[in-house]
Design an enzyme around this catalytic site. Sequence first.
Site, PDB file in Angstrom:
ATOM      1  N   LYS A 107       0.904  -1.301   0.058  1.00 20.93           N
ATOM      2  CA  LYS A 107      -0.019  -0.003  -0.012  1.00 20.93           C
ATOM      3  C   LYS A 107       0.775   1.319  -0.235  1.00 20.93           C
ATOM      4  O   LYS A 107       2.074   1.267   0.450  1.00 20.93           O
ATOM      5  CB  LYS A 107      -0.830   0.124   1.289  1.00 20.93           C
ATOM      6  CG  LYS A 107      -0.553  -0.306   2.477  1.00 20.93           C
ATOM      7  CD  LYS A 107       0.772   0.385   3.344  1.00 20.93           C
ATOM      8  CE  LYS A 107       0.649   1.860   3.544  1.00 20.93           C
ATOM      9  NZ  LYS A 107       1.954   2.353   4.128  1.00 20.93           N
ATOM     10  N   TYR A 190      -4.769   3.688   6.092  1.00 21.19           N
ATOM     11  CA  TYR A 190      -5.365   2.884   6.978  1.00 21.19           C
ATOM     12  C   TYR A 190      -6.680   3.560   7.590  1.00 21.19           C
ATOM     13  O   TYR A 190      -7.610   2.607   7.847  1.00 21.19           O
ATOM     14  CB  TYR A 190      -4.324   2.532   8.133  1.00 21.19           C
ATOM     15  CG  TYR A 190      -3.152   1.724   7.882  1.00 21.19           C
ATOM     16  CD1 TYR A 190      -3.239   0.519   8.125  1.00 21.19           C
ATOM     17  CD2 TYR A 190      -1.707   2.527   7.602  1.00 21.19           C
ATOM     18  CE1 TYR A 190      -2.249  -0.361   7.629  1.00 21.19           C
ATOM     19  CE2 TYR A 190      -0.868   1.769   7.159  1.00 21.19           C
ATOM     20  CZ  TYR A 190      -0.803   0.203   7.040  1.00 21.19           C
ATOM     21  OH  TYR A 190       0.176  -0.529   7.028  1.00 21.19           O
TER      22      TYR A 190
HETATM   23  P1  NDP Z   1      12.354   1.443   2.702  1.00 22.14           P
HETATM   24  O1  NDP Z   1      12.536   2.856   2.419  1.00 22.14           O
HETATM   25  O2  NDP Z   1      12.817   1.019   4.083  1.00 22.14           O
HETATM   26  O3  NDP Z   1      12.549   0.260   1.772  1.00 22.14           O
HETATM   27  C1  NDP Z   1      12.369   0.516   0.065  1.00 22.14           C
HETATM   28  C2  NDP Z   1      13.497  -0.290  -0.403  1.00 22.14           C
HETATM   29  O4  NDP Z   1      13.033  -0.213  -1.903  1.00 22.14           O
HETATM   30  C3  NDP Z   1      14.779  -0.100  -0.187  1.00 22.14           C
HETATM   31  O5  NDP Z   1      15.542  -0.445   0.789  1.00 22.14           O
HETATM   32  C4  NDP Z   1      15.571  -0.351  -1.576  1.00 22.14           C
HETATM   33  O6  NDP Z   1      15.800  -2.062  -1.286  1.00 22.14           O
HETATM   34  C5  NDP Z   1      14.459  -0.241  -2.787  1.00 22.14           C
HETATM   35  N1  NDP Z   1      14.364   0.776  -3.468  1.00 22.14           N
HETATM   36  C6  NDP Z   1      14.620   0.812  -4.891  1.00 22.14           C
HETATM   37  N2  NDP Z   1      14.777   2.066  -5.488  1.00 22.14           N
HETATM   38  C7  NDP Z   1      14.759   3.081  -4.422  1.00 22.14           C
HETATM   39  C8  NDP Z   1      14.674   4.252  -4.453  1.00 22.14           C
HETATM   40  N3  NDP Z   1      14.990   5.057  -5.389  1.00 22.14           N
HETATM   41  N4  NDP Z   1      14.774   4.858  -2.990  1.00 22.14           N
HETATM   42  C9  NDP Z   1      14.619   4.071  -2.095  1.00 22.14           C
HETATM   43  N5  NDP Z   1      14.298   2.726  -2.121  1.00 22.14           N
HETATM   44  C10 NDP Z   1      14.601   2.113  -3.052  1.00 22.14           C
HETATM   45  O7  NDP Z   1      10.670   1.253   2.752  1.00 22.14           O
HETATM   46  P2  NDP Z   1       9.569   0.545   3.327  1.00 22.14           P
HETATM   47  O8  NDP Z   1      10.200  -0.977   3.473  1.00 22.14           O
HETATM   48  O9  NDP Z   1       9.384   0.990   4.767  1.00 22.14           O
HETATM   49  O10 NDP Z   1       8.494   0.547   2.658  1.00 22.14           O
HETATM   50  C11 NDP Z   1       8.221   0.089   1.230  1.00 22.14           C
HETATM   51  C12 NDP Z   1       6.694  -0.083   0.673  1.00 22.14           C
HETATM   52  O11 NDP Z   1       5.987  -0.976   1.979  1.00 22.14           O
HETATM   53  C13 NDP Z   1       6.168   1.281   0.623  1.00 22.14           C
HETATM   54  O12 NDP Z   1       5.042   1.157  -0.178  1.00 22.14           O
HETATM   55  C14 NDP Z   1       5.291   1.225   1.962  1.00 22.14           C
HETATM   56  O13 NDP Z   1       4.180   2.116   2.065  1.00 22.14           O
HETATM   57  C15 NDP Z   1       5.064  -0.043   2.296  1.00 22.14           C
HETATM   58  N6  NDP Z   1       4.797  -0.640   3.855  1.00 22.14           N
HETATM   59  C16 NDP Z   1       3.647  -1.372   4.056  1.00 22.14           C
HETATM   60  C17 NDP Z   1       3.438  -1.386   5.479  1.00 22.14           C
HETATM   61  C18 NDP Z   1       2.379  -2.338   5.825  1.00 22.14           C
HETATM   62  O14 NDP Z   1       2.330  -2.350   6.946  1.00 22.14           O
HETATM   63  N7  NDP Z   1       1.750  -2.842   4.681  1.00 22.14           N
HETATM   64  C19 NDP Z   1       4.471  -1.118   6.528  1.00 22.14           C
HETATM   65  C20 NDP Z   1       5.705  -0.565   5.969  1.00 22.14           C
HETATM   66  C21 NDP Z   1       5.779  -0.311   4.539  1.00 22.14           C
HETATM   67  P3  NDP Z   1      17.003  -2.515  -2.271  1.00 22.14           P
HETATM   68  O15 NDP Z   1      18.171  -1.664  -1.332  1.00 22.14           O
HETATM   69  O16 NDP Z   1      16.941  -4.008  -1.670  1.00 22.14           O
HETATM   70  O17 NDP Z   1      16.981  -2.341  -3.487  1.00 22.14           O
END
Ligand code: NDP
Length: 335
Positions: A107, A190
């Site tokens: 989401k 949410y």
């Molecule tokens: P993070 O910033 O912690 O992680 C995102 C990951 O995406 C990065 O670690 C990286 O992984 C990858 N990535 C690729 N390109 C980019 C870029 N240009 N900038 C930043 N990151 C990039 O985010 P979250 O894990 O917190 O959130 C990810 C998604 O999950 C969002 O859409 C958020 O809304 C959703 N979410 C949902 C939750 C829920 O309860 N359902 C809770 C938390 C988040 P890598 O280094 O491996 O390439």
Amino acid sequence: MEKEKSEKKLGIALVGLGKYSAGQLAPALQETQHCYLAGIVTGSALKASEWKARHHLPDTNIYDYTTFDSIAGNKDIDIVYVVLPNSMHAEYVIRAAKAGKHVICEKPMALTVEDCDRMITACKEAGKMLSIGYRLHFEPHTRELIEYGRSKRFGEWNLIRAENGMGSTEGWRLNKEMAGGGPLMDVGIYCVQGTRYITGLEPISVTAQEGPKKSPERFKNIEESLSWQFEFPNGIIAQCKSSYADEYNLLRAEGSSGWVELSPAYAYNGIKGKTSEINLSLPEVNQQAKQMDDFAIAIKSNRPTPVPGEMGRQDVKLLQAIYQAMKTGEKIMIG
Ligand code: NDP
């Protein structure tokens, strides 16, 4: 025996190994019965080698964003789970569908309704299922509230309060191009979900107000906080708010013969509920494990997911209506 059991599990590849993948989804995939962590897609060579060692992944199941499309030929991967910044969801869901995989998308589903439509169409054309990471639909307290609404246990709802605020944020969530907006896109969604699942209805209009900015330099192009009011059929009003400056976490519904409340309502664990009659005491579950297992079962048994792309699309439509109301100061009718 163990081999037989594992053969029945569907393989999931996580795309984007950030906080949610590392903190919640990978641990949940240790508890799932119907799916397992089979692969990863990451832009970080360091994460690739750490995850490979920790989760015993073969090299053939490790991708980066340029090699991702070749996942099409990988029989270990049944489901691609897109856990990237919001602006990247549409592209990776569509690429996953074109690679012939079922998809879970985090989401908010996308930044625009048009992108949601493209994502739904791509999955339909590929004959693959699309689900949104709405974990709370598998959480017992939330399910109990939905059932109270359905059965009218507390009469007709009059007033809903849905509030979700986080005291801070960082990184891409502060970047409008990547996040699509501020706390509304991230945590306010949410509340949008909560008002829909507790009423079982769709809002017909919305008014909204942006909150004051305590840190204008950090929140240049996005709201720091906002409030909005949905009007539902039968005169039900929902008062909602969301913030990156203040912490709150509530879903409350007042009916003609009683009330129900969850607080926290949207957390990963420790959800607490009470009604005008009792304190709810329901089991704690791993929401993400339940959510992913349910999707795997839906695929295996060829039944619909309860949290499909169409549900994510409707939320994106409502998020856009809230922003339109906030920007214009007008009451926006939702078609
Ligand atoms: P993070 O910033 O912690 O992680 C995102 C990951 O995406 C990065 O670690 C990286 O992984 C990858 N990535 C690729 N390109 C980019 C870029 N240009 N900038 C930043 N990151 C990039 O985010 P979250 O894990 O917190 O959130 C990810 C998604 O999950 C969002 O859409 C958020 O809304 C959703 N979410 C949902 C939750 C829920 O309860 N359902 C809770 C938390 C988040 P890598 O280094 O491996 O390439």
